[in-house]
Design a protein around this motif. Structure first.
Motif, PDB file in Angstrom:
ATOM      1  N   GLY A 196      12.768  54.635  30.374  1.00  0.00           N
ATOM      2  CA  GLY A 196      11.623  55.980  30.769  1.00  0.00           C
ATOM      3  C   GLY A 196      12.913  57.037  30.445  1.00  0.00           C
ATOM      4  N   LYS A 197      12.149  58.528  30.708  1.00  0.00           N
ATOM      5  CA  LYS A 197      12.340  59.556  30.875  1.00  0.00           C
ATOM      6  C   LYS A 197      14.007  60.816  30.862  1.00  0.00           C
ATOM      7  CE  LYS A 197       8.197  62.427  30.630  1.00  0.00           C
ATOM      8  NZ  LYS A 197       7.823  63.171  30.688  1.00  0.00           N
ATOM      9  N   LYS A 198      14.592  60.575  30.573  1.00  0.00           N
ATOM     10  CA  LYS A 198      16.428  61.001  30.863  1.00  0.00           C
ATOM     11  C   LYS A 198      16.314  62.848  30.218  1.00  0.00           C
ATOM     12  CE  LYS A 198      17.227  57.143  31.772  1.00  0.00           C
ATOM     13  NZ  LYS A 198      17.550  56.212  33.623  1.00  0.00           N
ATOM     14  N   THR A 199      17.200  62.769  31.974  1.00  0.00           N
ATOM     15  CA  THR A 199      17.278  64.313  30.782  1.00  0.00           C
ATOM     16  C   THR A 199      19.188  64.347  30.523  1.00  0.00           C
ATOM     17  OG1 THR A 199      16.503  65.229  33.486  1.00  0.00           O
ATOM     18  CG2 THR A 199      18.036  67.141  32.193  1.00  0.00           C
ATOM     19  N   VAL A 200      19.314  65.093  29.364  1.00  0.00           N
ATOM     20  CA  VAL A 200      19.955  64.844  28.263  1.00  0.00           C
ATOM     21  C   VAL A 200      21.184  65.329  28.861  1.00  0.00           C
ATOM     22  CG1 VAL A 200      21.708  64.416  25.838  1.00  0.00           C
ATOM     23  CG2 VAL A 200      19.489  63.192  26.987  1.00  0.00           C
ATOM     24  N   ARG A 201      22.379  65.647  28.660  1.00  0.00           N
ATOM     25  CA  ARG A 201      23.567  66.949  28.949  1.00  0.00           C
ATOM     26  C   ARG A 201      25.048  66.100  28.057  1.00  0.00           C
ATOM     27  NH1 ARG A 201      19.477  68.925  29.949  1.00  0.00           N
ATOM     28  NH2 ARG A 201      18.700  70.421  31.254  1.00  0.00           N
ATOM     29  N   SER A 206      27.072  57.005  36.660  1.00  0.00           N
ATOM     30  CA  SER A 206      27.084  55.764  38.156  1.00  0.00           C
ATOM     31  C   SER A 206      24.971  55.393  37.257  1.00  0.00           C
ATOM     32  CB  SER A 206      26.198  57.062  38.616  1.00  0.00           C
ATOM     33  OG  SER A 206      25.326  57.994  38.849  1.00  0.00           O
ATOM     34  N   SER A 207      24.040  54.725  38.012  1.00  0.00           N
ATOM     35  CA  SER A 207      22.856  54.413  37.559  1.00  0.00           C
ATOM     36  C   SER A 207      22.264  55.674  38.110  1.00  0.00           C
ATOM     37  CB  SER A 207      22.650  53.550  39.198  1.00  0.00           C
ATOM     38  OG  SER A 207      22.370  54.392  40.287  1.00  0.00           O
ATOM     39  N   ARG A 208      23.076  56.646  38.102  1.00  0.00           N
ATOM     40  CA  ARG A 208      21.590  57.781  38.294  1.00  0.00           C
ATOM     41  C   ARG A 208      21.948  58.233  36.672  1.00  0.00           C
ATOM     42  NH1 ARG A 208      19.983  60.854  44.071  1.00  0.00           N
ATOM     43  NH2 ARG A 208      18.672  59.622  44.628  1.00  0.00           N
ATOM     44  N   ASN A 209      23.621  58.816  36.717  1.00  0.00           N
ATOM     45  CA  ASN A 209      23.582  59.471  34.917  1.00  0.00           C
ATOM     46  C   ASN A 209      24.569  58.897  34.631  1.00  0.00           C
ATOM     47  OD1 ASN A 209      25.022  60.136  37.980  1.00  0.00           O
ATOM     48  ND2 ASN A 209      26.723  60.031  36.291  1.00  0.00           N
ATOM     49  N   ILE A 210      24.006  57.920  33.357  1.00  0.00           N
ATOM     50  CA  ILE A 210      25.048  57.219  32.421  1.00  0.00           C
ATOM     51  C   ILE A 210      26.071  57.445  31.614  1.00  0.00           C
ATOM     52  CG2 ILE A 210      24.498  55.363  30.860  1.00  0.00           C
ATOM     53  CD1 ILE A 210      21.957  54.749  32.201  1.00  0.00           C
ATOM     54  N   LEU A 211      27.172  57.702  31.575  1.00  0.00           N
ATOM     55  CA  LEU A 211      27.746  58.462  31.026  1.00  0.00           C
ATOM     56  C   LEU A 211      27.348  57.619  29.212  1.00  0.00           C
ATOM     57  CD1 LEU A 211      29.793  60.001  30.263  1.00  0.00           C
ATOM     58  CD2 LEU A 211      31.026  58.504  31.323  1.00  0.00           C
ATOM     59  N   ALA A 212      27.028  58.340  28.202  1.00  0.00           N
ATOM     60  CA  ALA A 212      27.111  57.521  26.322  1.00  0.00           C
ATOM     61  C   ALA A 212      28.543  58.359  25.999  1.00  0.00           C
ATOM     62  CB  ALA A 212      25.783  57.080  26.252  1.00  0.00           C
ATOM     63  N   GLU A 230      16.284  65.565  36.978  1.00  0.00           N
ATOM     64  CA  GLU A 230      16.725  66.849  37.265  1.00  0.00           C
ATOM     65  C   GLU A 230      17.515  67.284  38.997  1.00  0.00           C
ATOM     66  OE1 GLU A 230      17.059  70.043  36.228  1.00  0.00           O
ATOM     67  OE2 GLU A 230      15.621  69.011  33.796  1.00  0.00           O
ATOM     68  N   PHE A 231      16.976  66.508  39.591  1.00  0.00           N
ATOM     69  CA  PHE A 231      18.002  65.885  41.165  1.00  0.00           C
ATOM     70  C   PHE A 231      18.868  65.449  40.870  1.00  0.00           C
ATOM     71  CE2 PHE A 231      19.269  63.576  44.188  1.00  0.00           C
ATOM     72  CZ  PHE A 231      18.855  63.822  44.834  1.00  0.00           C
ATOM     73  N   LEU A 287      20.689  65.568  37.621  1.00  0.00           N
ATOM     74  CA  LEU A 287      21.483  66.320  37.417  1.00  0.00           C
ATOM     75  C   LEU A 287      22.177  67.583  38.010  1.00  0.00           C
ATOM     76  CD1 LEU A 287      20.374  68.075  33.838  1.00  0.00           C
ATOM     77  CD2 LEU A 287      21.027  69.853  35.914  1.00  0.00           C
ATOM     78  N   ARG A 288      20.909  68.182  39.619  1.00  0.00           N
ATOM     79  CA  ARG A 288      21.690  69.154  40.353  1.00  0.00           C
ATOM     80  C   ARG A 288      23.310  68.561  41.162  1.00  0.00           C
ATOM     81  NH1 ARG A 288      16.210  70.503  40.234  1.00  0.00           N
ATOM     82  NH2 ARG A 288      15.467  69.512  42.406  1.00  0.00           N
ATOM     83  N   TRP A 289      22.690  67.546  41.352  1.00  0.00           N
ATOM     84  CA  TRP A 289      24.033  66.602  43.008  1.00  0.00           C
ATOM     85  C   TRP A 289      24.793  66.820  41.663  1.00  0.00           C
ATOM     86  CZ3 TRP A 289      26.344  62.269  41.863  1.00  0.00           C
ATOM     87  CH2 TRP A 289      27.463  61.285  43.009  1.00  0.00           C
ATOM     88  N   PHE A 290      24.849  65.996  40.232  1.00  0.00           N
ATOM     89  CA  PHE A 290      25.850  66.239  39.594  1.00  0.00           C
ATOM     90  C   PHE A 290      26.912  67.083  39.597  1.00  0.00           C
ATOM     91  CE2 PHE A 290      28.769  66.009  35.671  1.00  0.00           C
ATOM     92  CZ  PHE A 290      28.925  64.966  35.877  1.00  0.00           C
ATOM     93  N   ALA A 291      26.302  68.451  38.982  1.00  0.00           N
ATOM     94  CA  ALA A 291      26.515  69.620  39.175  1.00  0.00           C
ATOM     95  C   ALA A 291      27.300  70.149  40.180  1.00  0.00           C
ATOM     96  CB  ALA A 291      25.263  71.007  38.824  1.00  0.00           C
ATOM     97  N   ASP A 292      26.299  70.187  41.429  1.00  0.00           N
ATOM     98  CA  ASP A 292      27.066  70.453  42.795  1.00  0.00           C
ATOM     99  C   ASP A 292      28.590  69.765  42.687  1.00  0.00           C
ATOM    100  OD1 ASP A 292      25.482  72.482  43.784  1.00  0.00           O
ATOM    101  OD2 ASP A 292      24.128  70.904  44.646  1.00  0.00           O
ATOM    102  N   LYS A 293      28.536  68.341  42.658  1.00  0.00           N
ATOM    103  CA  LYS A 293      29.882  67.483  42.784  1.00  0.00           C
ATOM    104  C   LYS A 293      30.815  67.673  42.152  1.00  0.00           C
ATOM    105  CE  LYS A 293      31.346  62.835  44.012  1.00  0.00           C
ATOM    106  NZ  LYS A 293      30.862  61.326  43.962  1.00  0.00           N
ATOM    107  N   TYR A 294      30.422  68.095  40.588  1.00  0.00           N
ATOM    108  CA  TYR A 294      31.608  68.399  39.900  1.00  0.00           C
ATOM    109  C   TYR A 294      31.227  69.964  39.493  1.00  0.00           C
ATOM    110  CZ  TYR A 294      32.021  63.625  40.036  1.00  0.00           C
ATOM    111  OH  TYR A 294      32.413  61.737  40.798  1.00  0.00           O
ATOM    112  N   PRO A 295      31.437  70.596  39.834  1.00  0.00           N
ATOM    113  CA  PRO A 295      31.098  72.302  39.170  1.00  0.00           C
ATOM    114  C   PRO A 295      31.855  72.718  38.242  1.00  0.00           C
ATOM    115  CG  PRO A 295      32.320  72.351  41.276  1.00  0.00           C
ATOM    116  CD  PRO A 295      32.464  71.037  41.063  1.00  0.00           C
TER     117      PRO A 295
END
Length: 514
Positions: free
Chosen positions: A457-462, A475-481, A495-496, A498-506
């Motif tokens: 499916g679709k992913k947002t890459v950062r 995690s299952s919502r943000n695959i580390l590669a 995007e949700f 991504l925002r959750w990750f940004a809030d958790k790891y500022p």
């Protein structure tokens, strides 16, 4: 002939359009006039086995679409012409965008019945951003289409560029009689033995013809209220000369070619990363890689780096510096193109496109230079992928072929490769589904490696910095590669996430591109 005179002879341009507007067909006709083809191939002629010369890849011949840029060169009317035929399909926009960095002008092909379509608009925006001169060919006059004045109005309103008609259609479809050539002050006749006639002859020939009467009214209107012709405005990308014709019946194409070569620009300078303009007339060789293509010759399984020469002259066997690494490379096995056929070249000059044999040395965007100081040209556009697939070999005994195929096809830049940090799984990213279809087809046909592909499916890459890397963030919502350069990257579910990750790891910086 001096180096400067040779460079001034070059005319290097790309042909852009929406799929099915006739881009590949007009390319064929231009090659025909350049003496490269005995007869123009057509993408329609699948049953006869006659394929378009510029569509050399097997999947292109099967589907009747262009999915990769082709380069073709010929001499005509004292000019050395380099045509870059680009993919029309939006899934391959990245290839087209990079190709547009390597040309001095663009020819925009428009379907007379459909007008400006979505992909044409996108590609035109790239052309406009770079102030590339645009010449418009409104195609398929042998079929019923829209009113010419409406098409000109749409050009100006949708694309925001002034237009100047170089000729004007007399009728259309079954009633198509020919073209009123405003620029050359003559008529070009569609029917009968005679091709050209004077305006006086035409007035007698078309006496009481309602279509011709309409043309005379339109021409009067254009001369009174239309845009003035300006060569300066054309070269600045502010005015597009418009030509009507039919590529399929080869009508109006030669007139277009003759006029295009009169007004198309000579090779222009290119800026470095620091904003320094490199003059094409400089005697020192420089150039950049805008495309890499594997297996252009299936018999040799080779890989070619396409280089736009920016300045100076290439000579066979010369040594140049690869700016990315600072290393010296020797340019000995170098070719020039006629679609899928190539011939070794002894020398080439600024404006030319050459193919450098590549064993894995080059990357898209590399700068090559024989100057005293290293030059790095401005970066080429890159797209961050949106669609993802897991990929693995169907036959584990063919791991070697699988890995070779993945490595070489990824180097072309149309698809991106990521490796899951925890599972080691290979994941492919692309901007469109067709890229995956082509990858699968080429893996089997060119590397004899059948692959299993499962959609993610679709992913947002950062991307993240190496010092911020921590496996526990995955995690299952943000695959580390890791990408193919071993840079750490997260594939976010949405995007949700991504925002959750940004809030958790500022403290972690997330980059959209590396």
């Amino acid at each position: 002939m001096s180096l400067q005179e040779e460079i001034k002879k070059r005319r290097t341009f790309a042909i852009i359009s929406h799929p099915d507007a006739g881009k590949t067909t007009i390319t064929e006709q231009l090659l025909y006039f350049g003496g490269e083809l005995r007869e123009a191939g057509t993408v329609k002629g699948k049953k006869t086995g006659t394929f378009a010369k510029s569509d050399w890849m097997a999947i292109e011949k099967q589907r009747g679409i262009s999915v990769t840029s082709s380069v073709m060169q010929f001499d005509y009317a004292g000019k050395r012409v380099n045509i870059l035929d680009t993919p029309g399909h939006e899934d391959f926009s990245e290839d087209t965008y990079r190709t547009l960095m390597a040309v001095d002008a663009a020819v925009m092909v428009v379907d007379s019945a459909k007008g400006i379509e979505a992909q044409t608009k996108k590609l035109f925006e790239v052309v406009k951003h770079r102030n590339i001169p645009v010449f418009t060919f409104i195609n398929k006059l042998d079929r019923d289409g829209r009113e010419p004045l409406d098409l000109l109005e749409e050009l100006e309103e949708v694309l925001g560029i002034a237009s100047y008609p170089m000729n004007w259609p007399i009728g259309m479809g079954k009633s198509f009689e020919g073209l009123y050539d405003l620029h050359n002050k003559r008529l070009e006749l569609y029917k009968g033995e005679k091709r050209f006639a004077s305006l006086e002859e035409g007035t007698a020939l078309f006496a009481a013809n309602p279509f011709f009467e309409q043309v005379l009214e339109d021409v009067d209107l254009l001369q009174e209220a239309g845009n003035p012709f300006s060569e300066e405005a054309i070269l600045a990308g502010e005015l597009t000369p418009v030509f009507f014709g039919s590529a399929l019946t080869n009508f109006g194409v030669q007139t277009f070619l003759d006029t295009f070569l009169t007004f198309a620009p000579e090779p222009h300078g290119h800026e470095t990363k620091e904003g320094v303009l490199i003059d094409p007339m400089s005697k020192d060789f420089s150039g950049f890689v805008f495309k890499i293509q594997a297996n252009m010759d299936p018999k040799h399984r080779d890989r070619i780096a396409f280089v736009r020469i920016v300045s100076g002259e290439f000579e066979k066997g010369m040594s140049v510096k690869l700016s990315r690494t600072g290393k010296t490379v020797k340019l000995s096995n170098v070719t020039q193109f006629m679609a899928e056929s190539r011939e070794n070249v002894e020398n080439a000059v600024a404006g030319d496109i050459i193919g450098v044999y590549d064993t894995g040395t080059y990357q898209v965007g590399d700068s090559l230079t024989a100057t005293k100081h290293l030059i790095e040209f401005e970066p080429l556009p890159t797209f961050t992928p949106e669609l993802f697939m897991k990929v693995s070999p169907k036959n584990v005994m063919k791991q070697k072929s699988f890995h070779k195929g993945v490595e070489q096809l990824v180097q072309e830049g149309a698809i991106q490769l990521y490796t899951n940090y925890q599972t080691g799984e290979h994941m492919l990213g692309a901007v469109g589904q067709l890229q995956f279809d082509v990858f699968k087809h080429r893996m089997l046909g060119e590397y004899n490696a059948e692959v299993i592909m499962s959609p993610m499916g679709k992913k947002t890459v950062r991307w993240i910095r190496a010092e911020d890397f921590d496996e526990r963030m995955s995690s299952s919502r943000n695959i580390l590669a890791k990408d193919r350069f071993d840079q750490p990257v997260f594939l976010f579910e949405n995007e949700f996430a991504l925002r959750w990750f940004a809030d958790k790891y500022p403290e972690v910086t997330l980059e959209e591109k590396m």
